[in-house]
Design an enzyme around this catalytic site. Structure first.
Site, PDB file in Angstrom:
ATOM      1  N   HIS A 318       0.543  -1.608   0.268  1.00 50.29           N
ATOM      2  CA  HIS A 318      -0.214   0.339  -0.168  1.00 50.29           C
ATOM      3  C   HIS A 318       0.323   1.065  -0.127  1.00 50.29           C
ATOM      4  O   HIS A 318       0.029   2.452  -0.444  1.00 50.29           O
ATOM      5  CB  HIS A 318      -1.118  -0.007   1.247  1.00 50.29           C
ATOM      6  CG  HIS A 318      -2.262   0.914   1.148  1.00 50.29           C
ATOM      7  ND1 HIS A 318      -2.149   1.430   0.522  1.00 50.29           N
ATOM      8  CD2 HIS A 318      -2.635   0.839   2.075  1.00 50.29           C
ATOM      9  CE1 HIS A 318      -3.228   2.256   0.199  1.00 50.29           C
ATOM     10  NE2 HIS A 318      -3.997   2.023   1.194  1.00 50.29           N
ATOM     11  N   TYR A 447     -13.748   6.403  10.283  1.00 49.16           N
ATOM     12  CA  TYR A 447     -13.139   6.360   8.571  1.00 49.16           C
ATOM     13  C   TYR A 447     -12.933   6.796   7.730  1.00 49.16           C
ATOM     14  O   TYR A 447     -13.517   5.118   7.593  1.00 49.16           O
ATOM     15  CB  TYR A 447     -11.436   6.794   9.224  1.00 49.16           C
ATOM     16  CG  TYR A 447     -10.288   6.979   8.636  1.00 49.16           C
ATOM     17  CD1 TYR A 447     -10.214   8.164   7.963  1.00 49.16           C
ATOM     18  CD2 TYR A 447      -9.797   5.870   7.037  1.00 49.16           C
ATOM     19  CE1 TYR A 447      -8.932   8.926   6.732  1.00 49.16           C
ATOM     20  CE2 TYR A 447      -9.363   6.256   6.338  1.00 49.16           C
ATOM     21  CZ  TYR A 447      -8.516   7.470   6.187  1.00 49.16           C
ATOM     22  OH  TYR A 447      -7.686   7.961   4.974  1.00 49.16           O
ATOM     23  N   THR A 460      -4.913  10.916  -1.086  1.00 47.17           N
ATOM     24  CA  THR A 460      -6.319  11.057  -0.248  1.00 47.17           C
ATOM     25  C   THR A 460      -6.492  11.840   0.851  1.00 47.17           C
ATOM     26  O   THR A 460      -5.683  12.032   1.408  1.00 47.17           O
ATOM     27  CB  THR A 460      -6.750   9.549   0.763  1.00 47.17           C
ATOM     28  OG1 THR A 460      -5.853   8.867   1.547  1.00 47.17           O
ATOM     29  CG2 THR A 460      -6.301   8.130  -0.670  1.00 47.17           C
TER      30      THR A 460
END
Length: 711
Positions: A318, A447, A460
């Protein structure tokens, strides 16, 4: 390398300091009592009067020489945790079933996916990959550079993320029963060096070779299991491995590979099994030896996972990419596999077989390059073998402590929610908080990431779903004394507030990345950490009990990730036209009961919403009398797969050239359905692909298409 319309993108704006601190405080209020909120207000005001203006000015100065004021800090944050990336960082996708007949076989489906993936890589490197778009706005494409031929490298103090030059990243690595192999795939002129049949032969040879080894012997050399370790432990063991030249060469080969293909020896059947296998692999002991697929991984890289029954998924590292990037890759690969099958059929037809276009314009050139598979042989001493054993035990512990459950809600989806003039994502976010409150009797920090790729190097921004409006809705929705009108009014206010927050985050005006950058500027200047970042409010906000993300389209069956805090839930979901799929993970919390509450919410919500209008059959005479000019086409059924329903309220569209290619996917599905299911065309019905869309051809979609056609 494809850069698309990168030069047109604006820089991510630095929000006004006053706006950031007001938005931050607004996020704290629903999490605490009025008395505690007043204490936090004083801390926020103190920060505004003291350190904040100094740090903000320093950030503005820093931003003058950077592409993004937060990108470097944010990328760094992914590389500093010392805990394992498994369950903590790496998300996963489970692909929808491939409708082509032979791809229920592992070798055939893996070869098809690999071949399409190689064509995607060539398109990217040649600059012909169409740019991602958000309506009429181009999106940043820089993350695609990080997707292939890249690796996370474990470091004692901090990991690093490395992207290798294209001329060094021309091969893939294959893992089967913990044994690692590789073979060359791309030529120097950016063409594919072998066809799909050649890939099949290579994979079959690898499976035959690996399966000759006993599980006990294979486990001893399962070096990939070391990537599941805490990063400092893995870094020290990696250094030890690199001290041996052969082992060091093996690590370099793996690091430079385009991606890793994991050929698992299991056949998951249920949604729970598919999701768990893609997230962390399976746990299974035979004679006290681990024979599960958890050891058949290399978590520092992009991984394609294909099981014996053809079930496929992706687990991705990620730090260099977000879900939107990997989703585009997976979607194009999935679409290309269907188009390839359609082309095989149309070649046999009298029309000449030229009406199904390829998704990628990439050549296959067998120019004598050696493409046979080679096995990576390791020279391991007793310390290294013992480290592998301990790593397996530790990841087995974590797997045994994790629940992974799937909810396939098929009563309705996006179409029904939109017909009631509501945001589908907002409704799902309300459901997630309501389910938790109903189960535990309290509200929790929630979230959701909004992607900011309309900006250069955008990643993001945080959406915090818990608002006073959401709390008011939960209380009203659960109150039998409230009328449906009152409940609908509360629902409208809560969903509107969520949509406003989503738009705010998507244009870079959320407070959390700004505050995160200010904290990093303080550290750069060797200033003391401001009190606001150790306050009760900051801790409560970042104790994300409900970590959620909406990422997917009809190419996927499931999407998910692990919980980010010990007592939290990880909730990945995909909103489709007529269904919503969830993957919920936790560390042995009430996962199954929580999923039941989610389902209950959606069923109860339907009772107060306006039902879908039934289709009425009219006579031809009444149509003529009304002088209707409609052709009766259902706009939902004929819609194309024209975007990504994920992470924010923007509708993601691709350029017209890609839309035209994707339209042929609908036709390909029509051809495949006739070939595979032998459905009979009824008189008067069109045989063209405009009656079908890409999203229908999934497990749930097959049934709906058959209902349209008739059995």
């Amino acid at each position: 390398m494809s850069t698309g319309k990168q030069e047109e993108l604006p820089k991510l704006p630095v929000p006004k300091l006053e706006d950031t601190l007001k938005r931050y405080y607004d996020r704290l209020v629903p999490l605490m009592s009025q008395e505690e909120a007043e204490k936090q207000k004083k801390i926020v005001d103190k920060f505004m009067k003291n350190e904040a203006p100094i740090l903000h000015e320093a950030l503005l100065e820093y931003n003058k020489t950077r592409e993004s004021y937060v990108a470097a800090f944010w990328n760094d944050s992914y590389l500093t945790p010392i805990s394992t990336v498994v369950l903590n960082l790496n998300p996963f996708f489970v692909l929808a079933d491939d409708p082509t007949p032979e791809r229920g076989n592992q070798i055939f489906r893996a070869a098809s996916l690999v071949f399409s993936a190689l064509k995607f890589v060539c398109s990217l490197r040649s600059g012909t990959l169409a740019n991602d778009m958000a309506k009429d706005k181009p999106l940043c494409m820089s993350q695609y550079h990080n997707l292939f031929g890249s690796s996370r490298i474990a470091g004692v103090e901090k990991d690093k993320f490395v992207v290798f030059p294209p001329n060094e990243a021309t091969h893939i690595v294959v893992i089967r029963r913990q044994q690692l192999y590789y073979f060359e795939c791309l030529n120097e002129n950016n063409t594919v060096a072998l066809n799909e049949f050649d890939i099949c032969k290579n994979l079959a040879a690898i499976v035959a070779d690996a399966d000759r080894i006993s599980h006990e012997e294979a486990t001893k050399s399962a070096v990939g299991i070391l990537t599941t370790e805490d990063r400092t432990i893995w870094a020290k063991m990696r250094q030890k491995l690199e001290a041996n030249q052969d082992n060091g060469d093996n690590l370099k080969t793996i690091d430079q590979a385009l991606f890793v293909l994991c050929l698992d020896h299991n056949s998951p059947q249920t949604g729970d099994e598919l999701a768990a296998n893609a997230l962390h692999g399976t746990y299974s002991l035979e004679n006290n030896v681990q024979v599960g697929t958890c050891t058949n991984r290399w978590y520092d890289k992009l991984q394609l996972v294909v099981c014996e029954n053809g079930a496929a998924g992706v687990n991705f590292e990620h730090s260099g990419v977000d879900g939107h990037t990997v989703l585009r890759f997976v979607s194009d690969v999935f679409a290309d596999t269907i188009l390839k099958f359609a082309q095989r059929i149309t070649k046999t037809m009298p029309s000449g077989g030229n009406y199904v276009d390829s998704l990628f314009n990439v050549k296959v050139e067998k120019n004598g390059r050696e493409t046979y598979p080679f096995k990576l042989e390791w020279k391991l001493d007793l310390e290294e073998i013992d480290a592998i054993r301990v790593a397996e035990v530790r990841i087995s512990d974590k797997i045994c402590q994790c629940d992974t459950e799937v909810l396939d809600f098929t009563d309705y989806g996006k179409s029904f929610i939109v017909s009631n003039k509501l945001s589908p994502d907002a409704v799902v976010q309300l459901a997630i908080q309501f389910g938790y409150w109903k189960l535990y009797g309290r509200f929790a920090s929630q979230y959701e990431p909004a992607q900011t790729k309309t900006f250069r190097h955008g990643r993001t921004e945080a959406i915090r779903a818990l608002t006073p409006e959401l709390i008011e809705f939960c209380l009203a929705f659960d109150d039998d004394s409230k009328t449906n009108a009152q409940k609908l009014e509360a629902l409208a206010k809560a969903t509107k507030r969520h949509s406003d927050l989503t738009r705010e985050a998507s244009i870079g005006q959320g407070p959390e990345r700004h505050l995160f950058a200010l904290r990093n500027i303080a550290a750069m200047k060797d200033m003391p950490d401001p009190e606001i970042f150790s306050s009760y409010g900051w801790r409560e906000l970042n104790n994300t009990i409900l970590s959620t993300s909406n990422c997917g389209n009809p190419s996927l069956a499931y999407f998910g990730f692990g919980p980010v805090v010990q007592d939290g839930f990880g909730i990945g979901y995909i909103i489709k036209d007529d269904s919503i799929s969830f993957v919920v993970t936790s560390h042995h919390r009430q996962t199954h009961r929580y999923i039941s509450d989610l389902r209950g919410f959606f069923l109860k919500l339907r009772e107060i919403l306006t039902p879908d209008q039934a289709v009425v059959v009219l006579s031809r005479q009444s149509k003529k009398a009304n002088n209707s000019d409609t052709d009766g086409t259902n706009s939902e059924i004929s819609s194309e797969m024209n975007g990504y329903d994920m992470w924010n309220e923007l509708e993601f569209h691709q350029p017209e050239e890609v839309k035209n290619r994707k339209r042929s996917v609908g036709h390909a599905i029509m051809v495949v359905s006739q070939q595979k299911k032998n459905w009979k065309e009824k008189s008067g019905r069109k045989a063209g692909g405009e009656h079908y869309h890409f999203g229908d051809f999934t497990r749930a979609g097959i049934k709906s298409i058959k209902n349209v056609l008739g059995s």
